[in-house]
Scaffold this active site. Structure first.
Site, PDB file in Angstrom:
ATOM      1  N   ALA A 151       0.827  -1.205   0.000  1.00 28.57           N
ATOM      2  CA  ALA A 151       0.000   0.000   0.000  1.00 28.57           C
ATOM      3  C   ALA A 151       0.860   1.254   0.000  1.00 28.57           C
ATOM      4  CB  ALA A 151      -0.884  -0.003   1.229  1.00 28.57           C
ATOM      5  N   GLY A 182       0.555  -5.238   1.219  1.00 23.23           N
ATOM      6  CA  GLY A 182      -0.490  -5.411   0.220  1.00 23.23           C
ATOM      7  C   GLY A 182       0.011  -6.149  -1.019  1.00 23.23           C
ATOM      8  N   GLU A 192      -0.162  -9.704  -0.112  1.00 22.33           N
ATOM      9  CA  GLU A 192      -1.571 -10.128  -0.068  1.00 22.33           C
ATOM     10  C   GLU A 192      -2.127 -10.327  -1.476  1.00 22.33           C
ATOM     11  OE1 GLU A 192      -2.761  -6.851   2.561  1.00 22.33           O
ATOM     12  OE2 GLU A 192      -3.577  -8.384   3.887  1.00 22.33           O
ATOM     13  N   GLU A 240       3.533  -5.260   8.160  1.00 23.37           N
ATOM     14  CA  GLU A 240       2.658  -4.189   8.672  1.00 23.37           C
ATOM     15  C   GLU A 240       2.878  -3.898  10.151  1.00 23.37           C
ATOM     16  OE1 GLU A 240       1.785  -6.505   6.590  1.00 23.37           O
ATOM     17  OE2 GLU A 240       0.368  -5.758   5.099  1.00 23.37           O
TER      18      GLU A 240
END
Ligand code: NAI
Length: 701
Positions: free
Chosen positions: A63, A105, A108, A128
């Site tokens: 992200a 992200g 993911e 994270e």
């Protein structure tokens, strides 16, 4: 350039490349483009398989953190989830081709694909937690399905990435590609193009003999750990949901936990420290640049010199060490060799790497043996006379273009620079103890330090994988100067009759890694004592808490003497309160007529922490620190200030500068300790009155 580039091959494989330089962050716009591209390949009947990869040096670093603090940050939950749901409903296989990094992200996204292939040295993980939050797009649901509950929990709680090789062993990737990632992934995609059903992690069960019991144990451990990062408990809850509630419910719970965490004060503070760290040590490009530093001489082989030598070796430099005392010289060289031997024994280093590193190290006896170095750092005794002699000797012996640096913790770098014929090439490099471990280095810009010298030094600090914080010249620079005021308050509180362990407990409970008196016992009470004695002479009319002097006069320096504020017994980890120190504190107060009063934990914390805030404001107001965020970086990385509170300046803003000011004025009125110290620094007053943040201090100086 298109944020997602598509290439169609005649064999039916479509290659989609994320193209958001430099590391393909999944910004909102990139995700929108990716969703469009996936839909287009799904509808295209000529496409039989899809390779999803990154352009340039990475798959995706995840992200875009900057988007987190925007007001609409979490309105778009479905964008990332939508992409993953889209992939899961596709009728053709999507192969994630991982090279460089697939983090957060990015990881993911890869977990949502049907297959994952990776280069052996790719870095894949969910870091994270190290930024104060948690995976929010299925990471906590898919990872345990890929690699098992316990390994997934470990990876997410530690935040460390694994390599492609390790990923294969764990079951995180399906194949390791040793050749070109794109070609390898295309070959893989062709092999699986017709294989059905398409494998999805959401369909895999989580197998564990006692998931509930195991998670309960972890939950209790995390709750009992005062230093657990803010996201730890949420991660455990998300994994509990994964293990007990099924995929879709788990996904919902994960996102709810994620959003609440991301909006929490702790997570915001963590993010502040993250960005502040990236911004530290940024300087305008100088007109002239120096070549990268390749060789160095360290003078002084004591506690600091050794650690500095190791840090320089780690950065790839060739290092000579000059120590005047024969015994200390041999001890330092042995210590450095042992350090690397231990690293090898712990398998952190191959025997070849150890040999290669040690071949760059030499112990020398005369300055002339190192005359061609690019940089010399002195770490001899903290004594102006000794250091001046060393700087003059270096100036005579070392080639004129070289940088001369001092590791002094408090002496005047301008005076040391003036003793040489090259003041523009002199600066301070203030390492923290132990130097080979601690991240921050204060880079002390003296009055005449040239911009290119400052830049070269900062670059070197980065190569050592440390954090450069620029400081001007003053007694104690940024960090120790601020900590002096913090420690003074802690001492004044003792003089009013509160015991050291009560002060330590209050501050540790608040979040400091170690209370002031436990820290002093560890470092040695004689270190600040020496600095205080210098101050008594230089500023005889100052107000000083003198209780610690009495402790030092008895030789109770702390851990190294077995006694300080605490009693340190061999083999025992936690020291016990020293009853003789308690008696000493009481008699000191009696002798000096200091009235005894109870200081509540709240006041202990406020006085110590606001002492940092006031001195931090002074440091900023005088231009010693360039920006408030530098102070926060230094205090959180070097002095155990809790990252969950973002550093003293961020914390003050969170409390509200007017509220801080009001408390300071109250302390000034009640006259606890140093009354005058509590006159708030004018910068703080100006910012509070103008309702401005510290980031605007520049205009208010
Ligand atoms: P130390 O006393 O352990 O080591 C100093 C070494 O320098 C000794 O081995 C001594 O024999 C050697 N030495 C003295 N004069 C010399 C000369 N003319 N030529 C070559 N070697 C000479 O001291 P430590 O703790 O390593 O501190 C060194 C410097 O680092 C001081 O300026 C200190 O203020 C600073 N510093 C210390 C920190 C700490 O926590 N110990 C933290 C940050 C900075």
């Amino acid at each position: 350039m298109e944020l997602v580039q598509r290439t169609d091959r005649h064999d039916g494989v479509a290659v989609l490349k994320l193209s958001n330089a430099p590391v393909n962050c999944l910004s909102k716009e990139t995700r929108r483009r990716l969703a469009d591209a996936l839909q287009a390949v799904e509808l295209d009947s000529t496409v039989t398989a899809v390779v999803l990869m990154g352009n340039g040096k990475a798959f995706s670093a995840g992200a875009d953190l900057k988007e987190f603090d925007r007001p609409d940050a979490f309105m778009d939950r479905d964008l990332q989830h939508l992409i993953l749901a889209q992939i899961e409903s596709m009728t053709k296989p999507v192969v994630a081709a991982i090279h460089g990094v697939a983090l957060g992200g990015g990881c993911e996204l890869a977990l949502g694909c049907h297959y994952r292939v990776a280069n052996p040295d790719a870095k894949i993980g969910l870091p994270e937690i190290t930024l104060g939050f948690m995976p929010g797009a299925g990471g906590t649901q898919r990872l345990p399905r890929a690699i098992g509950l316990e390994p997934a929990l470990n990876l997410i709680l530690k935040g460390n990435p694994v390599s492609g090789d390790e990923g294969l062993r764990l079951g995180l990737v399906d194949a390791v590609i040793h050749e070109d990632i794109e070609q390898g992934a295309i070959a893989f995609a062709l092999r699986v193009a017709t294989s059905r059903p398409l494998p999805l992690l959401r369909d895999k069960p989580i197998v564990h003999p006692n998931a509930v019991g195991f998670l309960d144990f972890v939950r209790r451990t995390v709750k009992a750990d005062p230093h657990a990062p803010p996201g730890a408990l949420s991660v455990v809850e998300a994994l509990a949901a994964a293990a007990t509630l099924g995929f879709d419910k788990g996904l919902e719970i994960e996102f709810d936990l994620f959003r609440r965490l991301a909006e929490s004060a702790e997570a915001k503070a963590f993010r502040h420290v993250f960005f502040a760290t990236r911004a530290a040590g940024r300087v305008p490009k100088p007109a002239r640049r120096m070549p990268a530093l390749a060789t160095a001489l360290v003078v002084g082989g004591g506690a600091m010199g050794r650690g500095i030598a190791v840090s320089l070796l780690e950065a790839g430099l060739t290092v000579s060490l000059l120590e005047s005392d024969g015994g200390a010289r041999e001890a330092a060289a042995n210590w450095i060799r042992d350090h690397y031997r231990r690293q090898m024994e712990q398998r952190r280093l191959s025997p070849e790497r150890m040999e290669q590193t040690l071949s760059r190290f030499a112990s020398v006896q005369r300055y002339e043996e190192a005359r061609d170095v690019d940089l010399a750092i002195e770490a001899v005794f903290e004594d102006m006379g000794v250091k001046l002699d060393v700087m003059r000797a270096l100036d005579r012996a070392i080639r004129p273009e070289a940088i001369l640096a001092t590791n002094t913790s408090s002496l005047d770098v301008n005076e040391l620079a003036a003793a040489t014929g090259r003041p523009q090439q002199v600066l301070g490099l203030h390492f923290f103890n132990p130097a080979q471990v601690m991240k921050p280095v204060e880079v002390i810009r003296a009055d005449k330090t040239a911009p290119e010298v400052l830049e070269a030094a900062i670059e070197l600090v980065r190569r050592m994988r440390k954090i450069a914080v620029i400081s001007g010249v003053c007694d104690g620079f940024i960090g120790n100067r601020m900590m002096t005021q913090y420690l003074n308050q802690a001492m004044f509180i003792l003089e009013e009759g509160t015991m050291p362990w009560v002060v330590d407990d209050a501050l540790e409970k608040w979040g400091m890694t170690m209370g002031p008196f436990r820290m002093l016992d560890l470092v040695g009470n004689e270190v600040p004592w020496a600095a205080r004695k210098r101050k008594y002479l230089a500023h005889p009319h100052g107000v000083y808490p003198r209780v610690a002097d009495e402790l030092c006069e008895r030789g109770w320096y702390g851990q190294k003497t077995g006694r300080g504020w605490y009693v340190h017994e061999q083999g025992k980890r936690r020291p016990k309160p020293n009853p003789d120190a308690a008696a000493l504190i009481e008699s000191h107060a009696l002798k000096h007529g200091i009235p005894k009063r109870e200081v509540a934990p709240n006041e202990i914390v406020e006085r110590c922490i606001y002492a940092l805030v006031n001195e931090g404001s002074a440091v900023l107001g005088e231009g010693i620190a360039e920006k408030a965020s530098d102070i926060d970086v230094l205090l959180t990385s070097g002095y155990g200030f809790p990252r969950t509170r973002g550093g003293p300046m961020f914390h003050a803003e969170t409390v509200g500068l007017t509220n801080v000011l009001r408390r300071m004025r109250r302390f000034a009125a009640t006259g606890h300790g140093d009354k005058d110290f509590w006159n708030p620094h004018p910068l703080l007053v100006r910012l509070a009155n103008g309702a401005k943040p510290y980031a605007e201090a520049g205009e208010c100086r």
